[in-house]
Write a protein that holds these residues in place. Structure first.
Motif, mmCIF file in Angstrom:
data_model
loop_
_atom_site.group_PDB
_atom_site.id
_atom_site.type_symbol
_atom_site.label_atom_id
_atom_site.label_comp_id
_atom_site.label_asym_id
_atom_site.label_seq_id
_atom_site.Cartn_x
_atom_site.Cartn_y
_atom_site.Cartn_z
ATOM 1 N N SER A 15 -2.331 3.101 3.465
ATOM 2 C CA SER A 15 -2.654 3.622 2.144
ATOM 3 C C SER A 15 -2.721 5.149 2.161
ATOM 4 O O SER A 15 -2.303 5.815 1.217
ATOM 5 C CB SER A 15 -3.979 3.037 1.647
ATOM 6 O OG SER A 15 -5.009 3.242 2.601
ATOM 7 N N LYS A 56 -3.956 4.829 8.434
ATOM 8 C CA LYS A 56 -3.919 3.730 7.482
ATOM 9 C C LYS A 56 -2.726 3.893 6.549
ATOM 10 O O LYS A 56 -2.391 5.001 6.135
ATOM 11 C CB LYS A 56 -5.227 3.697 6.681
ATOM 12 C CG LYS A 56 -6.453 3.525 7.579
ATOM 13 C CD LYS A 56 -7.743 3.853 6.847
ATOM 14 C CE LYS A 56 -8.938 3.768 7.785
ATOM 15 N NZ LYS A 56 -10.199 4.148 7.137
ATOM 16 N N ASN A 66 0.818 -1.213 0.000
ATOM 17 C CA ASN A 66 0.000 0.000 0.000
ATOM 18 C C ASN A 66 0.852 1.263 0.000
ATOM 19 O O ASN A 66 0.465 2.280 -0.584
ATOM 20 C CB ASN A 66 -0.942 0.003 1.208
ATOM 21 C CG ASN A 66 -2.202 -0.803 0.958
ATOM 22 O OD1 ASN A 66 -2.873 -0.613 -0.050
ATOM 23 N ND2 ASN A 66 -2.513 -1.726 1.852
ATOM 24 N N SER A 118 -5.228 -1.879 -1.217
ATOM 25 C CA SER A 118 -6.574 -1.387 -0.966
ATOM 26 C C SER A 118 -7.232 -0.935 -2.268
ATOM 27 O O SER A 118 -6.608 -0.228 -3.075
ATOM 28 C CB SER A 118 -6.526 -0.209 0.014
ATOM 29 O OG SER A 118 -7.775 0.444 0.088
ATOM 30 N N HIS A 124 -11.441 5.501 3.326
ATOM 31 C CA HIS A 124 -11.704 4.153 2.850
ATOM 32 C C HIS A 124 -10.470 3.292 2.633
ATOM 33 O O HIS A 124 -10.599 2.120 2.296
ATOM 34 C CB HIS A 124 -12.489 4.228 1.527
ATOM 35 C CG HIS A 124 -13.790 4.954 1.662
ATOM 36 N ND1 HIS A 124 -14.844 4.464 2.393
ATOM 37 C CD2 HIS A 124 -14.211 6.161 1.166
ATOM 38 C CE1 HIS A 124 -15.854 5.323 2.353
ATOM 39 N NE2 HIS A 124 -15.490 6.359 1.608
ATOM 40 N N GLY A 125 -9.268 3.843 2.806
ATOM 41 C CA GLY A 125 -8.074 3.024 2.656
ATOM 42 C C GLY A 125 -7.844 2.125 3.855
ATOM 43 O O GLY A 125 -8.579 2.161 4.842
ATOM 44 N N HIS A 126 -6.816 1.285 3.720
ATOM 45 C CA HIS A 126 -6.462 0.434 4.872
ATOM 46 C C HIS A 126 -4.969 0.198 4.886
ATOM 47 O O HIS A 126 -4.255 0.620 4.004
ATOM 48 C CB HIS A 126 -7.235 -0.882 4.865
ATOM 49 C CG HIS A 126 -7.011 -1.756 3.668
ATOM 50 N ND1 HIS A 126 -5.803 -2.356 3.398
ATOM 51 C CD2 HIS A 126 -7.841 -2.104 2.652
ATOM 52 C CE1 HIS A 126 -5.902 -3.090 2.296
ATOM 53 N NE2 HIS A 126 -7.128 -2.928 1.811
#
Length: 334
Positions: free
Chosen positions: A215, A213, A68, A278, A332-334
């Motif tokens: 990402s 996160k 990521n 992601s 919304h990333g991880h």
């Protein structure tokens, strides 16, 4: 937390000092070999200033096991390079920067739309069963490499067409030789490489310390750090009256970032890079395509009006897309 940020800032400072040395010696190599100013921006400067993305990406996938960070750095750098156009827009006080640029940049920007959009599509479809590979190498990696070289070949042939005479570059300082410039160029590249190789580890430390996160850290902070050479070169080139060189550097760096993604995919031993990242990175890719499209509109329309006296609606649109995509990857990333 302090140690994590200190590591990150040290990498930023090192890249910030070594980046201009790369650019200066790359420019001298170009002058001594008789290369054109447009080709300097697109190839020499773009390759030189994109070395941090290359080293960081390979380090992230091969050593830090942080895919990521790798994809976020490459795509985030594309966005960061395009949002630098807002800075150029604001700094160009006498005349809107869009009216000073050669429309030949439309070709490079168009390839940027294609390549960055293609990566966004891969992020979405590969995880849905379209993961074709030989061993650990995805078949999409050589496709990205091929598309990059097609873009460079097209740009090369365009550059060979008869053009208006461009301003002459500054004279090479007395005593500077091609061999010496190449040596200093390689030394600066090694320094940038060392800092770039450590960046993913520093980025992971920051993400863990701040509970962010990976990402998001890769897309925003690592990408911003590895794009510092582009920022320095771009502002310097504009102040020297070489707006075309500045834009060529930014657009060439975006194409090189897609080449880096292909190389990262090959270096990633865990399988296809696009499977283990992601899906939120697709937002970044599509935002990059939109921003490149906005630039094409600016190059064709050449607007002159400004908001608040210093930024055009093109710059405002670019900044809006950048901020919204960064917020989306944060959520919304991880």
């Amino acid at each position: 937390m302090i140690l994590a940020w200190l590591q990150f800032l040290v990498c930023v400072v090192v890249i910030g000092f070594a980046g201009p040395a790369l650019t200066r010696n790359g420019d001298r190599i170009a002058q001594l070999t008789g290369m054109s100013r447009g080709w300097v921006g697109l190839i020499m400067l773009a390759t030189a200033t994109s070395l941090p993305e290359l080293y960081t990406g390979i380090s992230a996938v091969a050593l830090a096991d942080a895919p990521n960070i790798a994809i976020g750095d490459a795509l985030g750098s594309c966005l960061f390079n395009l949002v630098m156009l807002v800075v150029l827009d604001a700094l160009s006080r006498d005349e809107p920067v869009w009216r000073r640029l050669d429309q030949g940049h439309i070709l490079t920007a168009g390839f940027g739309v294609i390549l960055i959009g293609f990566v966004g599509a891969l992020i979405l479809v590969v995880r849905e069963g379209f993961d074709f590979r030989i061993g650990h190498i995805s078949l999409y990696a050589p496709m990205l490499l091929l598309l990059y070289f097609i873009a460079m070949r097209a740009a090369f042939h365009y550059e060979q067409r008869p053009r208006e005479t461009e301003p002459q570059a500054a004279e090479v300082p007395e005593g500077v030789t091609l061999r010496g410039a190449i040596g200093r160029y390689c030394l600066a590249a090694l320094v940038v490489g060392a800092a770039g190789a450590w960046l993913p580890f520093a980025g992971l430390a920051v993400a863990e310390a701040m509970q962010w996160k990976t990402s998001f850290v890769g897309t925003l902070f690592v990408a911003a750090a590895t794009s510092i050479p582009e920022l320095v070169v771009t502002i310097t080139a504009l102040r020297l009256g070489a707006a075309d060189m500045a834009i060529g550097n930014l657009l060439g760096s975006n194409l090189f970032a897609i080449l880096v993604i292909g190389i990262d995919d090959i270096a990633y031993r865990g399988g296809s890079l696009f499977v283990d990242i992601s899906p939120a990175h697709a937002v970044t890719a599509f935002a990059g395509s939109i921003m490149a499209g906005i630039l094409i509109v600016a190059l064709l329309y050449r607007p002159g009006n400004r908001f608040f006296g210093f930024i055009s609606w093109i710059g405002l649109a670019l900044l809006t897309v950048y901020l919204l995509s960064s917020y989306a990857i944060y959520l919304h990333g991880h």
